[in-house]
Design a protein around this motif. Sequence first.
Motif, PDB file in Angstrom:
ATOM      1  N   GLU A   1       0.929  -0.889  -0.016  1.00 20.45           N
ATOM      2  CA  GLU A   1      -0.086   0.229   0.091  1.00 20.45           C
ATOM      3  C   GLU A   1       0.772   1.524   0.085  1.00 20.45           C
ATOM      4  OE1 GLU A   1      -4.266   0.002   1.628  1.00 20.45           O
ATOM      5  OE2 GLU A   1      -2.659   0.942   3.005  1.00 20.45           O
TER       6      GLU A   1
ATOM      7  N   HIS B   1       0.909   3.765  -3.265  1.00 23.56           N
ATOM      8  CA  HIS B   1       0.033   4.762  -2.902  1.00 23.56           C
ATOM      9  C   HIS B   1      -0.114   5.847  -3.759  1.00 23.56           C
ATOM     10  CE1 HIS B   1       3.037   7.675  -1.298  1.00 23.56           C
ATOM     11  NE2 HIS B   1       1.870   8.494  -1.439  1.00 23.56           N
TER      12      HIS B   1
ATOM     13  N   LEU C   1      -1.983   4.243  -6.413  1.00 24.64           N
ATOM     14  CA  LEU C   1      -3.412   4.083  -5.975  1.00 24.64           C
ATOM     15  C   LEU C   1      -4.244   5.595  -6.143  1.00 24.64           C
ATOM     16  CD1 LEU C   1      -3.085   2.005  -3.036  1.00 24.64           C
ATOM     17  CD2 LEU C   1      -4.407   1.558  -4.835  1.00 24.64           C
TER      18      LEU C   1
ATOM     19  N   ARG D   1     -10.634   0.356  -4.069  1.00 25.86           N
ATOM     20  CA  ARG D   1      -8.939   0.369  -3.810  1.00 25.86           C
ATOM     21  C   ARG D   1      -8.536  -1.269  -3.447  1.00 25.86           C
ATOM     22  NH1 ARG D   1      -6.226   4.457  -1.839  1.00 25.86           N
ATOM     23  NH2 ARG D   1      -4.641   3.935  -0.314  1.00 25.86           N
ATOM     24  N   GLU D   2      -9.426  -1.871  -2.946  1.00 30.29           N
ATOM     25  CA  GLU D   2      -8.671  -3.337  -3.095  1.00 30.29           C
ATOM     26  C   GLU D   2      -8.335  -3.913  -4.258  1.00 30.29           C
ATOM     27  OE1 GLU D   2      -8.529  -3.964   0.646  1.00 30.29           O
ATOM     28  OE2 GLU D   2      -8.072  -5.349  -0.703  1.00 30.29           O
TER      29      GLU D   2
ATOM     30  N   ASN E   1      -7.569  -2.242  -6.922  1.00 29.54           N
ATOM     31  CA  ASN E   1      -6.611  -1.590  -7.496  1.00 29.54           C
ATOM     32  C   ASN E   1      -5.202  -1.874  -7.005  1.00 29.54           C
ATOM     33  OD1 ASN E   1      -8.196  -0.037  -8.581  1.00 29.54           O
ATOM     34  ND2 ASN E   1      -8.047   2.203  -7.369  1.00 29.54           N
ATOM     35  N   LEU E   2      -5.166  -2.125  -5.631  1.00 27.05           N
ATOM     36  CA  LEU E   2      -4.118  -2.514  -4.862  1.00 27.05           C
ATOM     37  C   LEU E   2      -3.882  -4.236  -5.297  1.00 27.05           C
ATOM     38  CD1 LEU E   2      -2.239  -1.586  -2.920  1.00 27.05           C
ATOM     39  CD2 LEU E   2      -3.672  -2.775  -1.131  1.00 27.05           C
ATOM     40  N   GLN E   3      -4.730  -4.839  -5.640  1.00 22.51           N
ATOM     41  CA  GLN E   3      -4.132  -6.162  -6.260  1.00 22.51           C
ATOM     42  C   GLN E   3      -3.764  -6.013  -7.412  1.00 22.51           C
ATOM     43  OE1 GLN E   3      -4.492  -9.090  -4.792  1.00 22.51           O
ATOM     44  NE2 GLN E   3      -5.568  -8.324  -2.757  1.00 22.51           N
TER      45      GLN E   3
END
Lengths: 489, 140
Positions: free
Chosen positions: A444, A448, A451, A462-463, A465-467
């Motif tokens: 993260e 970021h 993100l 967001r999840e 995206n993060l993945q």
Amino acid sequence: MAENSGTDPSVDANVDKNAAQDGTMIVVTVKTPKDKEEIVISEDSSVAQFKQEISKRFKATQEQLVLIFAGKILKDGDTLNQHGIKDGLTVHLVIKTAHKSTAGSASPTTSSGAATPQASSSSRTSPAAASSTGGGAGVTPAQPANILSGLGDLSALSGLGMGSSNFMELQQQMQRQLMSNPEMLSQIMENPLVQNMMSNPDLMRQMFVGNPQMQQLMERNPEISHMLNNPELMRQTMELARNPAMMQEMMRNQDRALSNLESIPGGYNALRRMYTDIQEPMFSAAREQFGNNPFSALGSNADSSGAQPSRTENREPLPNPWGPPATSASENRATGTSTSSTSTGGTAPNLSNPLGINAMGLGNGVFSSPGMQSLMQQLTENPQLMQNIMSAPYMRSAVQSMAQNPDLASQVSPGSTPSQQQQQFMQQMLQMFVGGEPPSQTPEVRFHQQLDQLNAMGFINREANLQALIATGGDINAAIERLLGSQPS
Amino acid sequence: MFKVPRNFRLLEELEEGQKGVGDGTVSWGLEDDEDMTLTRWTGMIIGPARTNYENRIYSLKVECGPKYPEAPPTVRFVTKISMNGINNSNGTVDSRSIPILSKWQNSYSIKIVLQELRRLMTSKENMKLPQPPEGQTYSN
């Protein structure tokens, strides 16, 4: 005639310098095809002494000077008197740059000092290039550092231990030599003749066209031949190639533009297409000479994975850029030639840089110091930028080659203090490179910025995206593709 | 038409040669300073850039016969060269193939001959001719 002695103040000043000579001072005009100087010299002096004066004034070594008066070449042992050189007369001067004098033809390449035989050997290869390159593309013989070596006058080359008559080999040897000796490289690049040559678009064009791989490439991509035929563009490219600061600037702009392009959905594909269409064949073309192409794997992976252009993520083809595949990387840096410079810099041919000539490839040792430095600084300050840059394949090989030879990297800032920093920085880059991204941070935190970007673009999950970011190693565009792929479009 | 006596002309040309009149790419002078007949001259042409002759210095012999300047001089290359109109084995310049020699006018001079030869080096047909290694001369 005797009254000419010492009347001018300038003559007096010179008289001090020429204190060793008696006799009246005369003013002789020395004319080169470009230049004209008045040299004051004693009329009793010998040609050798005259040449000494001239070498000071024209900043050339005495061996490079050939003096002609009234249709005769003045030999060092003669005196000015002998030839009837008197006050107010004109002597013609030819400064032989990187050429041996007209005496002696084949052998003396080895006799002169360290760098000159290299330079003159390359100049030797160029008359060869003249005859053989591209079957009559007719490059002029005076092109030093012409890596498009060829046959012809191999006797000179054999003096250097390059006895091969196969010009492909020769070419490679030349390049290897150059690679292994960055000083030679820098010297060659500094050679004004090289710069002259590079400023001559016709010539460069001939060189390009002469290289068979280029020809192949041209067949496949008619745009390239258009580009070659457009003198304006050529000249621009030449300018770029010659002027490293400009080049850096240009590249940076291109980088920015490219990364902008990347962030457009679909733009990435265009980029990829560009890469595959143009760069790959160039790479492959160069590959034959230079060994494995680290990007071919990338390209093929991208193709096979279809909608997953996971360029940054796939570290396979770059096992350890600073490790064993020294040859490919180092030879990737080969300079001077069109194809080698195009493929090696790996600079993607883009609008203003049609052949992707990478000045870094071209002028590693000497050029690109201020530009590079600032670029480096920028890079260190902005890891995001770094990421973006990393994702562009061409930057890769440039960085590779930079890191390949840390000497070179420190040469990049010749004689200046930040060499320490450079070294450090190189280490960092190395880390980053191998690690792929700054280690020991949570995804993260690492991502970021990405993100945020994704957020701004409208990917609110967001999840996900993060993945995606993790999966693609921080490559925004790949992440986007991933995200888009998983959503009904 | 006013005919300039031969010796006057040649003396003038001698002076010009010594003063380096022109752009510095050709040079000429008496072969032998004692030559009272002013017949045998040496010339030098600096190969023009962007040709295969670039950076080379070509030495020539120019002979101004008794009828000069009414008759053209005979020109011969001493340095080996590959060029149209130049005999490959002895370097003589073929007066019929070099326009200013074949259409000689008495206002022409040695300088003009040398400059013209130099200009011909830049012609498309000559500029790319492969040249013999530097420094070779014809044996005669």
